[in-house]
Design an enzyme around this catalytic site. Structure first.
Site, PDB file in Angstrom:
ATOM      1  N   ASP A   2     -15.324  34.234 -39.874  1.00 38.72           N
ATOM      2  CA  ASP A   2     -16.322  33.964 -38.664  1.00 38.72           C
ATOM      3  C   ASP A   2     -17.455  33.185 -39.265  1.00 38.72           C
ATOM      4  O   ASP A   2     -17.958  33.509 -40.525  1.00 38.72           O
ATOM      5  CB  ASP A   2     -16.583  35.216 -37.959  1.00 38.72           C
ATOM      6  CG  ASP A   2     -17.168  34.738 -36.652  1.00 38.72           C
ATOM      7  OD1 ASP A   2     -17.103  33.612 -36.272  1.00 38.72           O
ATOM      8  OD2 ASP A   2     -17.789  35.627 -35.973  1.00 38.72           O
ATOM      9  N   ASN A  50      -8.689  32.322 -29.316  1.00 36.72           N
ATOM     10  CA  ASN A  50      -9.257  30.990 -29.640  1.00 36.72           C
ATOM     11  C   ASN A  50      -8.692  29.708 -28.980  1.00 36.72           C
ATOM     12  O   ASN A  50      -9.305  28.638 -29.187  1.00 36.72           O
ATOM     13  CB  ASN A  50      -8.984  30.944 -31.110  1.00 36.72           C
ATOM     14  CG  ASN A  50     -10.004  31.799 -32.050  1.00 36.72           C
ATOM     15  OD1 ASN A  50      -9.931  32.186 -33.070  1.00 36.72           O
ATOM     16  ND2 ASN A  50     -11.190  32.235 -31.267  1.00 36.72           N
TER      17      ASN A  50
HETATM   18  C1  IPE Z   1     -14.683  30.999 -37.229  1.00 33.46           C
HETATM   19  O1  IPE Z   1     -15.662  30.348 -37.202  1.00 33.46           O
HETATM   20  C2  IPE Z   1     -13.170  30.135 -37.191  1.00 33.46           C
HETATM   21  C3  IPE Z   1     -12.542  30.465 -35.889  1.00 33.46           C
HETATM   22  C4  IPE Z   1     -12.709  31.580 -35.061  1.00 33.46           C
HETATM   23  C5  IPE Z   1     -11.221  29.519 -35.873  1.00 33.46           C
HETATM   24  P1  IPE Z   1     -16.385  30.045 -35.739  1.00 33.46           P
HETATM   25  O2  IPE Z   1     -16.068  28.794 -35.189  1.00 33.46           O
HETATM   26  O3  IPE Z   1     -16.114  31.135 -34.871  1.00 33.46           O
HETATM   27  O4  IPE Z   1     -17.707  29.913 -35.970  1.00 33.46           O
HETATM   28  P2  IPE Z   1     -19.042  30.564 -35.275  1.00 33.46           P
HETATM   29  O5  IPE Z   1     -19.019  31.720 -34.752  1.00 33.46           O
HETATM   30  O6  IPE Z   1     -19.253  29.449 -34.025  1.00 33.46           O
HETATM   31  O7  IPE Z   1     -20.348  30.256 -36.172  1.00 33.46           O
HETATM   32 MG    MG Z   2     -17.215  32.971 -34.311  1.00 33.87          MG
END
Ligand code: IPE
Ligand code: MG
Length: 212
Positions: A2, A50
């Site tokens: 994350d 996601n």
């Molecule tokens: C993690 O980074 C990647 C995935 C979940 C695919 P994020 O995209 O969740 O990063 P933040 O939470 O916006 O910083």
């Molecule tokens: Mg995230």
């Protein structure tokens, strides 16, 4: 893994740049984990939740997973065996596109003989879906009284051992549907570091927590 988005925002970069950096960092963390003689490393690449992200971001992340599963030469050099957990490709809810499925299958096959660390990538993964899948498999197999052992066997990757330590990056203090069944006895390590900045100090701190 994350915090890719936050890593990018702090640098005035698009979120996609954060994901690209995160994928590079995974390659670095894998090298480091092998040096530390870790047996099993499981990373959350993309969750069942996601898919609602903007299309272009999802497409970018899919491309990065194709790249990640394509790092076979590097993984073979490190004696790393690749595995994957997620909604089975033939299940009606599965969303992994064909070209990522192919990369996953190829990586698993081309690293199958390696005897070192097992790197498991969770993609289109959700722990509750996995537990339901295990329960359905038990019932389909004729179980009338489902036991812990039955569910153990029905997990996406039955060989995955119990989790020693769950690592959560980027200052989040949630588990977010990751390996709930396997983490029953796990310790938890939280770090403020975003995933692209996760390095040796954090990995070593996590290992120390696992050994407490
Ligand atoms: C993690 O980074 C990647 C995935 C979940 C695919 P994020 O995209 O969740 O990063 P933040 O939470 O916006 O910083
Ligand atoms: Mg995230």
């Amino acid at each position: 893994m994350d915090g890719n988005g936050r890593w990018a925002r702090r640098r005035n970069l698009p979120r996609t740049a954060g994901h690209t950096e995160g994928e590079e960092n995974l390659a670095a963390v894998v090298r480091l984990a092998v040096k530390r003689e870790i047996g099993w490393l499981t990373v959350f690449g993309f969750s069942t939740e996601n898919w609602v992200r903007p299309r272009l971001e999802v497409r970018h992340i899919l491309g990065l997973h194709k790249k990640l599963f394509g790092r076979v030469a590097e993984l073979n050099e490190l004696n790393v065996r690749v595995q994957w957990i997620g909604r089975p490709f033939d299940s009606p809810e599965a969303r992994t596109p064909g070209y990522v499925q192919k990369a996953i299958i190829k990586a698993i096959n081309d690293t199958a003989a390696n005897t070192g660390m097992v790197l498991t990538v969770a993609f289109d993964y959700g722990s509750r879906a996995e537990i339901v899948h295990a329960a359905e498999a038990a019932v389909a197999g004729g179980c009338t009284r489902v036991t812990v052992e039955d569910l153990d066997k029905g997990m996406y990757l039955a060989e995955l051992p119990p989790v020693d330590v769950v690592v959560r990056t980027s200052g989040e203090r949630r588990i977010s549907n990751f390996l709930l069944w396997q983490s029953a006895g796990a310790r938890v390590y939280f770090t403020e570091q975003t995933w692209p900045d996760f390095g040796a100090p954090e990995l070593d701190a996590a290992i120390a927590v696992a050994r407490q």
